[in-house]
Design a protein around this motif. Structure first.
Motif, PDB file in Angstrom:
ATOM      1  N   ARG A 188      11.319  23.094   7.623  1.00  0.00           N
ATOM      2  CA  ARG A 188      11.765  22.002   6.770  1.00  0.00           C
ATOM      3  C   ARG A 188      10.677  20.944   6.738  1.00  0.00           C
ATOM      4  NH1 ARG A 188      16.288  17.309   7.559  1.00  0.00           N
ATOM      5  NH2 ARG A 188      17.080  17.225   5.411  1.00  0.00           N
ATOM      6  N   LEU A 189      10.120  20.769   5.555  1.00  0.00           N
ATOM      7  CA  LEU A 189       9.113  19.733   5.366  1.00  0.00           C
ATOM      8  C   LEU A 189       9.792  18.428   4.969  1.00  0.00           C
ATOM      9  CD1 LEU A 189       6.375  21.658   3.351  1.00  0.00           C
ATOM     10  CD2 LEU A 189       6.761  21.596   5.825  1.00  0.00           C
ATOM     11  N   SER A 190       9.234  17.336   5.443  1.00  0.00           N
ATOM     12  CA  SER A 190       9.699  16.009   5.064  1.00  0.00           C
ATOM     13  C   SER A 190       8.518  15.204   4.548  1.00  0.00           C
ATOM     14  CB  SER A 190      10.316  15.280   6.259  1.00  0.00           C
ATOM     15  OG  SER A 190      11.424  15.964   6.775  1.00  0.00           O
ATOM     16  N   CYS A 191       8.817  14.305   3.629  1.00  0.00           N
ATOM     17  CA  CYS A 191       7.795  13.399   3.112  1.00  0.00           C
ATOM     18  C   CYS A 191       8.402  12.010   3.052  1.00  0.00           C
ATOM     19  CB  CYS A 191       7.327  13.847   1.739  1.00  0.00           C
ATOM     20  SG  CYS A 191       6.216  12.682   0.916  1.00  0.00           S
ATOM     21  N   GLN A 232      -1.150  13.493   2.318  1.00  0.00           N
ATOM     22  CA  GLN A 232      -2.368  14.073   2.897  1.00  0.00           C
ATOM     23  C   GLN A 232      -2.234  15.578   3.132  1.00  0.00           C
ATOM     24  OE1 GLN A 232      -0.030  12.667   4.669  1.00  0.00           O
ATOM     25  NE2 GLN A 232       0.275  14.079   6.380  1.00  0.00           N
ATOM     26  N   GLY A 233      -1.018  16.081   3.010  1.00  0.00           N
ATOM     27  CA  GLY A 233      -0.803  17.518   3.158  1.00  0.00           C
ATOM     28  C   GLY A 233      -0.400  17.918   4.559  1.00  0.00           C
ATOM     29  N   ALA A 267      17.975   6.585  -0.154  1.00  0.00           N
ATOM     30  CA  ALA A 267      18.228   5.518   0.813  1.00  0.00           C
ATOM     31  C   ALA A 267      17.195   5.528   1.933  1.00  0.00           C
ATOM     32  CB  ALA A 267      19.628   5.655   1.386  1.00  0.00           C
ATOM     33  N   LYS A 268      16.642   6.704   2.201  1.00  0.00           N
ATOM     34  CA  LYS A 268      15.648   6.847   3.272  1.00  0.00           C
ATOM     35  C   LYS A 268      14.229   6.996   2.729  1.00  0.00           C
ATOM     36  CE  LYS A 268      18.806   8.967   6.606  1.00  0.00           C
ATOM     37  NZ  LYS A 268      19.064  10.157   7.475  1.00  0.00           N
ATOM     38  N   ASN A 269      14.094   6.956   1.401  1.00  0.00           N
ATOM     39  CA  ASN A 269      12.764   7.110   0.784  1.00  0.00           C
ATOM     40  C   ASN A 269      12.072   8.386   1.264  1.00  0.00           C
ATOM     41  OD1 ASN A 269      13.218   4.691  -0.485  1.00  0.00           O
ATOM     42  ND2 ASN A 269      11.655   3.549   0.618  1.00  0.00           N
ATOM     43  N   THR A 270      12.819   9.465   1.291  1.00  0.00           N
ATOM     44  CA  THR A 270      12.302  10.710   1.835  1.00  0.00           C
ATOM     45  C   THR A 270      12.687  11.883   0.934  1.00  0.00           C
ATOM     46  OG1 THR A 270      12.470   9.837   4.086  1.00  0.00           O
ATOM     47  CG2 THR A 270      12.270  12.218   3.860  1.00  0.00           C
ATOM     48  N   VAL A 271      11.751  12.790   0.784  1.00  0.00           N
ATOM     49  CA  VAL A 271      12.005  14.040   0.068  1.00  0.00           C
ATOM     50  C   VAL A 271      11.777  15.182   1.049  1.00  0.00           C
ATOM     51  CG1 VAL A 271       9.645  14.174  -0.841  1.00  0.00           C
ATOM     52  CG2 VAL A 271      11.510  15.375  -2.012  1.00  0.00           C
ATOM     53  N   TYR A 272      12.558  16.226   0.870  1.00  0.00           N
ATOM     54  CA  TYR A 272      12.526  17.366   1.791  1.00  0.00           C
ATOM     55  C   TYR A 272      12.250  18.654   1.042  1.00  0.00           C
ATOM     56  CZ  TYR A 272      15.208  13.931   4.479  1.00  0.00           C
ATOM     57  OH  TYR A 272      15.636  12.780   5.112  1.00  0.00           O
ATOM     58  N   LEU A 273      11.722  19.612   1.780  1.00  0.00           N
ATOM     59  CA  LEU A 273      11.604  20.968   1.246  1.00  0.00           C
ATOM     60  C   LEU A 273      12.066  21.918   2.345  1.00  0.00           C
ATOM     61  CD1 LEU A 273      10.716  22.632  -1.220  1.00  0.00           C
ATOM     62  CD2 LEU A 273       8.528  22.999  -0.032  1.00  0.00           C
ATOM     63  N   GLN A 274      13.229  22.491   2.146  1.00  0.00           N
ATOM     64  CA  GLN A 274      13.740  23.501   3.060  1.00  0.00           C
ATOM     65  C   GLN A 274      13.171  24.845   2.642  1.00  0.00           C
ATOM     66  OE1 GLN A 274      15.783  23.174   5.859  1.00  0.00           O
ATOM     67  NE2 GLN A 274      15.270  25.345   6.156  1.00  0.00           N
ATOM     68  N   GLN A 332       0.839  -1.183   0.000  1.00  0.00           N
ATOM     69  CA  GLN A 332       0.000   0.000   0.000  1.00  0.00           C
ATOM     70  C   GLN A 332       0.883   1.245   0.000  1.00  0.00           C
ATOM     71  OE1 GLN A 332      -2.804  -0.009   3.176  1.00  0.00           O
ATOM     72  NE2 GLN A 332      -4.052   1.601   2.295  1.00  0.00           N
ATOM     73  N   VAL A 333       0.537   2.173  -0.862  1.00  0.00           N
ATOM     74  CA  VAL A 333       1.332   3.394  -1.002  1.00  0.00           C
ATOM     75  C   VAL A 333       1.011   4.379   0.111  1.00  0.00           C
ATOM     76  CG1 VAL A 333       1.711   5.414  -2.448  1.00  0.00           C
ATOM     77  CG2 VAL A 333       1.573   3.136  -3.491  1.00  0.00           C
ATOM     78  N   HIS A 334       2.073   4.939   0.664  1.00  0.00           N
ATOM     79  CA  HIS A 334       1.914   5.990   1.664  1.00  0.00           C
ATOM     80  C   HIS A 334       2.917   7.094   1.385  1.00  0.00           C
ATOM     81  CE1 HIS A 334      -0.896   3.951   4.345  1.00  0.00           C
ATOM     82  NE2 HIS A 334      -0.167   2.867   4.222  1.00  0.00           N
ATOM     83  N   LEU A 335       2.439   8.318   1.455  1.00  0.00           N
ATOM     84  CA  LEU A 335       3.283   9.504   1.464  1.00  0.00           C
ATOM     85  C   LEU A 335       2.863  10.295   2.686  1.00  0.00           C
ATOM     86  CD1 LEU A 335       3.184  10.663  -2.282  1.00  0.00           C
ATOM     87  CD2 LEU A 335       5.124   9.638  -1.097  1.00  0.00           C
ATOM     88  N   VAL A 336       3.774  10.445   3.627  1.00  0.00           N
ATOM     89  CA  VAL A 336       3.429  11.081   4.895  1.00  0.00           C
ATOM     90  C   VAL A 336       4.284  12.325   5.080  1.00  0.00           C
ATOM     91  CG1 VAL A 336       3.248  10.804   7.380  1.00  0.00           C
ATOM     92  CG2 VAL A 336       2.803   8.846   5.870  1.00  0.00           C
ATOM     93  N   GLU A 337       3.621  13.474   5.011  1.00  0.00           N
ATOM     94  CA  GLU A 337       4.321  14.740   5.192  1.00  0.00           C
ATOM     95  C   GLU A 337       4.412  15.093   6.668  1.00  0.00           C
ATOM     96  OE1 GLU A 337       1.694  15.549   1.420  1.00  0.00           O
ATOM     97  OE2 GLU A 337       1.443  14.584   3.363  1.00  0.00           O
TER      98      GLU A 337
END
Length: 122
Positions: free
Chosen positions: A19-22, A114-115, A75-82, A1-6
């Motif tokens: 700093r946002l993380s997903c 989910q935002g 490697a961490k399956n994470t994207v960031y927004l500074q 199941q796909v999850h994107l958690v901000e």
């Protein structure tokens, strides 16, 4: 199941930083272009920044260029927004997006988180 958690949203004063993380799961993260979009009530969701699957060629909306930086750690399956030098007009819900273009018989598709709310006070 796909999850994107901000995470990482919140209330900050103008001029401040967040700093946002997903965190992504359920799909091959390194195959997807990742993006951050923002949405203000009554307006369409717009792209703030995007980054290629390998982490290169970041693309920014003119409104955030020079203030926001997108990055990813495959490697961490994470994207960031500074987000630096925040302005009241940056106030919005920020969504994480994973996009993969069509390949063979598989159509192009994307996933959304989910935002997370970012509020910048003046």
């Amino acid at each position: 199941q796909v999850h994107l958690v901000e995470s990482g949203g919140g209330l900050v004063q103008a001029g401040g930083s967040l700093r946002l993380s997903c965190a992504a799961s359920g799909f091959t993260f390194s195959d997807y272009v990742m993006g951050w979009y923002y949405e203000v009530p009554g307006k369409e969701r717009e792209l703030a920044a995007a980054i290629t699957s390998a982490g290169g060629s970041p693309n920014y909306a003119d409104s955030v260029k020079g203030r926001f930086t997108i990055s990813r750690d495959n490697a961490k399956n994470t994207v960031y927004l500074q987000m630096n030098s925040l302005k009241p007009e940056d106030t919005a819900v920020y969504y994480c997006n994973a996009f993969k273009k069509a390949s063979g018989w598989t159509p192009g598709h994307d996933y959304w988180g989910q935002g997370t709310q970012v509020t910048v006070s003046s």
